[in-house]
Design a protein around this motif. Structure first.
Motif: not given
Lengths: 558, 100
Positions: A457-486
């Motif tokens: 809800v707050l970061l507007g990400m698709n948490p499904e990607l979190r569980a997708d092992h290939a997408g996970a590293p990018r997901y967490f990178e993006e999450r860190t950046a979005k969280l910092r910008a929030l």
């Protein structure tokens, strides 16, 4: 002699009365305290009773001669050094040599000058005081050594207890940890989180012995208790660093790698401070990823300066993880030089089956080290295909008598950026209600709801990607950046518990508001909602998807 | 073996040169090379004559940095090559020192 120190006592053994008197007068003139003996036997007697610091001895005397008297006096003196100067009329070289042979320290032939006698006495007393000093020092050193050895033994005991009790005995985890001195400062611990991730810690303290044991205690405690409370790798690293910074002296630190292997979502989370690169090795036994240390060791930086950021990597099905301490890289080899990073990496080129690679590395170090097993290294291997089944806490610890209570928590910015509320609620639940056998379920429920509220809800990400092992590293990178910008946003938690039958009913509500964009209307979709529905008795999604309520019943007979 | 320390140039820079093995055995010598000097000088550790370095040497560098003012310290490490450089890199000392 100066007046402050007590007069030195000198024993004069001389049967010729006039000679004795002259000598005594002279000694008294110089300020010595004089004791007189007339023959050898008396000399021994006086030596025992008066304890003189120096002896002047005639050779030829009635009843017992000087040689025999000195032999016995030296025996009585034992480790004490009592200088003996023979004063004799004999000029025969053999007889003089015998003076030294029986234990005399110098001789003087009659007639003698007072000045010469005085300087011989001074020289002897100087040697005596040197000897005394050495004896005192030796005693101190040997006492110190005993104490040190004893402390080492205590430290070793403490350290080994930690090491022995600090592994959860997971299959697929291998470790070689060998010690050079009594023990080295390397530590390897594993523990399983209630949600099934395997946490591991490999650490190398500067210094061995007691100092390593002192640091190992809190490290082990923090690792075990925070893992069992469901804390993340970043949280554990942060708390350990703060603790070690407080207790360790400025030149001591702990190079450490803290990791979490999620065998289900196929993810490795890693915080590496000061240990050599960690390898992810693929199904073909080749190094797929080198994960260099991103941080300084634990215990160096202040809490405010500490960098808790972790690296997240996707794991392939047959991946294994290798980590080591610098003891492996620095292991001396027979041809001179060290094993080195290149030598270590070359081991992965060898044509050996995957279940032999670990032994191959250890054998390589030892072989080129000329079979020298006195090394000081730690190597670990973790097969990431750990337990595939979702682990449910094995021990069904008795839950406490259900009672009625409620609590709520609202987290705004900037606390949202760093604070993880899940361990907080877990601890609360455990303390009020016991519920240890429900821990795995509760961690999952709270985590899923929190991830939905924050990531979805707050970061507007698709948490499904979190569980997708290939997408996970990018997901967490993006999450860190979005969280910092929030800039705005808050999450509200409410937990209500009431008695229900012989058990209890827990209603968890998590709602988020604010955020940069309009609500993303992210429904609890995909894997998440069915999972929650499986674990909970009922789940409601309210508002625009920003509020979720879950009901969990325990101990209620159906 | 040993640690040499010299004041250079403007009198504002202390250059410390550990020789041979930079390990626990030169602990005292290393500390003596700076402990009586004021914190506000520029400190340089020149590893040109260092053949070996272990983790206790890293500890000594941390103490020097603390002496020189901690986060406001200007401590430079010069001439670290191959193996020694990799020890400094693995420890991430580049975050605390100016390594050249």
């Amino acid at each position: 002699m100066n007046s402050q120190s007590p007069a030195l006592k000198v024993l004069v053994a001389e049967d010729h009365a006039p000679s004795s008197t002259i000598m005594c007068r002279m000694l008294e003139h110089y300020g010595y305290d004089v004791v007189v003996a007339r023959d050898g036997e008396q000399a021994i007697e006086k030596y025992r009773s008066e304890k003189p610091q120096l002896v002047l001895m005639d050779v030829l005397m009635p009843r017992m001669n000087g040689y025999e008297a000195v032999r016995q006096i030296k025996e009585i003196a034992g480790d004490d050094f009592v200088p003996v100067i023979f004063v004799t009329a004999i000029h025969d070289e053999d007889a003089l040599a015998k003076c030294v042979e029986v234990g005399g320290d110098a001789f003087l032939t009659k007639p003698y000058s007072h000045t010469v006698l005085k300087s011989k006495i001074d020289a002897m007393l100087r040697i005596r005081s040197l000897h005394d000093r050495v004896v005192v020092q030796n005693r101190a050193i040997s006492h110190f050594q005993d104490q040190l050895l004893n402390e080492q033994r205590v430290a070793e005991k403490v350290f080994h207890t930690i090491v022995r009790s600090g592994r959860s005995g997971e299959q697929g985890v291998r470790c070689v940890n060998s010690a050079k001195s009594i023990f080295n400062g390397d530590l390897f611990l594993t523990a399983k989180r209630a949600t099934g991730e395997l946490h591991f810690l490999i650490a190398d303290f500067t210094g061995h012995g007691l100092s390593a044991a002192i640091g190992a205690l809190p490290v082990s405690d923090i690792f075990q208790s925070m893992t069992s409370n469901g804390c993340s790798v970043a949280d554990i690293a942060e708390v350990m660093n703060a603790k070690l910074k407080r207790i360790l002296p400025g030149d001591m630190f702990c190079a450490a790698c803290i990791g979490s292997v999620d065998a289900i979502e196929r993810r490795l989370t890693l915080w590496n401070g000061g240990l050599p690169p960690v390898f992810i090795v693929d199904g073909n036994n080749r190094i797929r990823e080198r994960l260099p240390p991103a941080h300084l060791a634990l215990g160096i930086l202040d809490e405010q300066k500490f960098d808790r950021s972790v690296q997240v990597f996707a794991l392939e099905p047959r991946d294994r993880i290798f980590a080591c301490t610098d003891g492996l890289i620095d292991a001396p080899i027979a041809t001179g030089g060290r094993f080195t990073q290149d030598g270590y990496e070359a081991c992965f080129e060898a044509p050996v089956p995957s279940n032999m690679q670990f032994d191959w590395i250890i054998d390589s170090v030892r072989e080129i080290g000329e079979g020298n097993q006195n090394d000081d290294l730690t190597l670990i291997e973790i097969d990431t295909n750990l337990d595939e089944s979702v682990s449910v806490a094995k021990t069904a610890a008795a839950s406490r008598v259900p009672s009625t209570w409620e609590t709520s928590l609202r987290i705004d910015m900037p606390a949202l950026q760093t604070f993880d509320p899940v361990p907080h609620f877990l601890r609360l639940l455990s303390e009020i209600q016991g519920l240890d056998s429900h821990k795995a379920n509760l961690v999952t429920i709270l985590t899923e709801m929190y991830v939905h509220a924050l990531d979805g809800v707050l970061l507007g990400m698709n948490p499904e990607l979190r569980a997708d092992h290939a997408g996970a590293p990018r997901y967490f990178e993006e999450r860190t950046a979005k969280l910092r910008a929030l800039e705005r946003g808050s999450i509200y938690f409410s937990l209500r518990h009431r008695v229900e039958g012989c058990g209890g009913e827990l209603i968890i509500q998590v709602a988020s508001s604010g955020g940069e964009k309009n609500f993303n209307q992210v429904p609890l979709s995909g894997r998440r909602l069915p999972l929650l529905r499986t674990l909970c008795d009922c789940v409601y999604v309210m508002g625009s998807g920003n509020c979720v309520e879950a009901t969990y019943r325990w101990g209620v007979s159906h | 073996m040993g640690v040499k320390a010299t004041i250079t140039g403007d009198g504002q820079t202390v250059t410390i040169i550990p020789e041979g093995r930079f390990d626990f055995n030169c602990h005292r010598e290393f500390r003596d090379s700076y402990s009586s000097r004021p914190a506000n000088l520029r400190y340089v550790v020149d590893l040109v004559r260092t053949q070996f370095m272990d983790s206790s040497a890293l500890g000594m560098l941390l103490l020097l940095r603390e002496h020189a003012g901690g986060d406001s310290a200007k401590v430079q490490i010069l001439n670290s090559v191959s193996e020694i450089r990799s020890i400094l890199d693995v420890a991430n000392f580049g975050k605390l020192f100016d390594i050249r």
